[in-house]
Design an enzyme around this catalytic site. Structure first.
Site, PDB file in Angstrom:
ATOM      1  CB  CYS A 139      -0.962  -0.014   1.185  1.00  0.00           C
ATOM      2  SG  CYS A 139      -0.202  -0.385   2.780  1.00  0.00           S
ATOM      3  CE1 TYR A 140       2.360   4.237   4.921  1.00  0.00           C
ATOM      4  CE2 TYR A 140       3.180   2.113   5.680  1.00  0.00           C
ATOM      5  CZ  TYR A 140       2.574   3.333   5.956  1.00  0.00           C
ATOM      6  OH  TYR A 140       2.195   3.639   7.236  1.00  0.00           O
TER       7      TYR A 140
END
EC number: 1.2.1.38
Length: 336
Positions: free
Chosen positions: A145-146
């Site tokens: 996600c990051y």
């Protein structure tokens, strides 16, 4: 009709995936598996509308599906991917097991041998930057996600060779769901509420290896150095990444925005905001969109703010986007 199975259906990402697949017109979910809750109904484990029976992973009928989604911890996901591929089933993996291209890199960042090195390298599932490799793929590594927000935030400049300094500083704040459903002391309500806590700062977070690998792949003549500060935000979902970049002193903000809009002109899930607007969590909550704002702080110093829903564009939605590419469907099917 694509027949799919989900491993790890009681985790946040697995549950979100099942929720979105219910609206997909070309998908039938054949099974949902859970190690901890086999034999129960999903609605009994997680109160809500998804009343799906849960089976044990070892009982999953791989012969009845075309694709499995692995919403499992790293290590366990790689072993299940090996089993699925041996059965001729396609795989989209949510874990980190196939994001790094070599067993050596995986060992460096995760501290143990790769569970299925014969399946490396796998296509990296960020469609906006790697679409050609995803069409028809048998195994796709769904990005972290990051890294999703960071890479979409810097890619146009990297691809244009426009950075004057290889140092990229990323300050990213994530909702608590990004830490997973398993309880930990630092994710208890009392620890998180009315607090903002950094963790694994500098160059030690495991996602740094993934960010660096993919940034170097798309950069032209630059080996980016990434300093990453993740922070736990007291909200349920969403990631807001503030990224600091050095660009040529004679580049105006309008020139940068034109570059981004040209790069993402045909991308249904990337929104480049207008001058003066700043990306917020609200721009992307419950969507598969990444919103990007651009601010020239002074000549040569650009601040990019990238917003995404960590459970959708950062996990389940992106996995569906990858599935659509894998099976030759319109990329937006089931996501708009």
């Amino acid at each position: 009709m694509i027949r799919v199975g989900i491993f790890g259906a009681t985790g946040y990402a697995g549950y979100e995936l099942l929720r979105w697949l219910r609206r997909h017109p070309e998908v039938r979910v054949v099974f949902a598996a859970s190690e901890s809750s086999a034999g129960a109904s999903l609605a009994d484990v997680i109160p809500g509308p998804l009343d799906t029976p849960l089976i044990a992973p070892d009982e999953a009928p791989l012969g009845d599906v075309d694709l499995v989604f692995l919403a499992l911890p790293h290590g366990a996901a790689g072993k299940m991917a090996r089993r699925a591929r041996a059965a001729g089933v396609r795989v989209i993996d949510f874990s980190a097991d196939f994001r790094l291209a070599t067993p050596e890199s995986y060992r460096r960042w995760y501290g143990h041998d790769h569970p299925a090195p014969e399946l490396l390298p796998a296509p990296y599932g960020l469609p906006e930057l790697n679409r050609a490799a995803l069409r028809g793929a048998m195994l796709i590594a769904n990005p972290g996600c990051y890294p999703t927000g960071m890479l979409l935030g810097v890619a146009p400049l990297l691809m244009a060779g426009a950075l004057t300094d290889p140092l990229i500083i990323v300050d990213a704040k994530s909702g608590v769901s990004g830490a997973g459903r398993a309880p930990k002391q630092n994710t208890h309500f009392v620890e998180v509420n009315e607090n903002l806590a950094p963790y694994s700062i500098g160059q030690v977070h495991r996602h740094v290896g993934e960010m660096r690998q993919e940034a170097q792949r798309i950069a032209r003549g630059v080996a980016p150095e990434i300093v990453f500060t993740p922070q736990l935000l007291p909200v349920s979902r969403g990631i807001l990444s503030t990224i600091y970049l050095r660009i040529p002193d004679d580049w105006s903000e309008d020139r940068v925005r034109a570059l981004y809009r040209e790069q993402y002109a045909d991308e249904p899930f990337v929104r480049v905001l207008s001058a003066g607007a700043l990306a917020t969590l609200g721009h992307t909550t419950d969507t598969n969109v990444c919103a990007i704002s651009l601010t020239l702080a002074r000549p040569g110093l650009l601040i990019v703010v990238s917003s995404e829903d960590n459970m959708v564009k950062g996990a389940a939605g992106q996995a569906i986007q990858n599935m659509n590419l894998m099976f030759g469907l319109d990329e937006t099917t089931g996501l708009v």
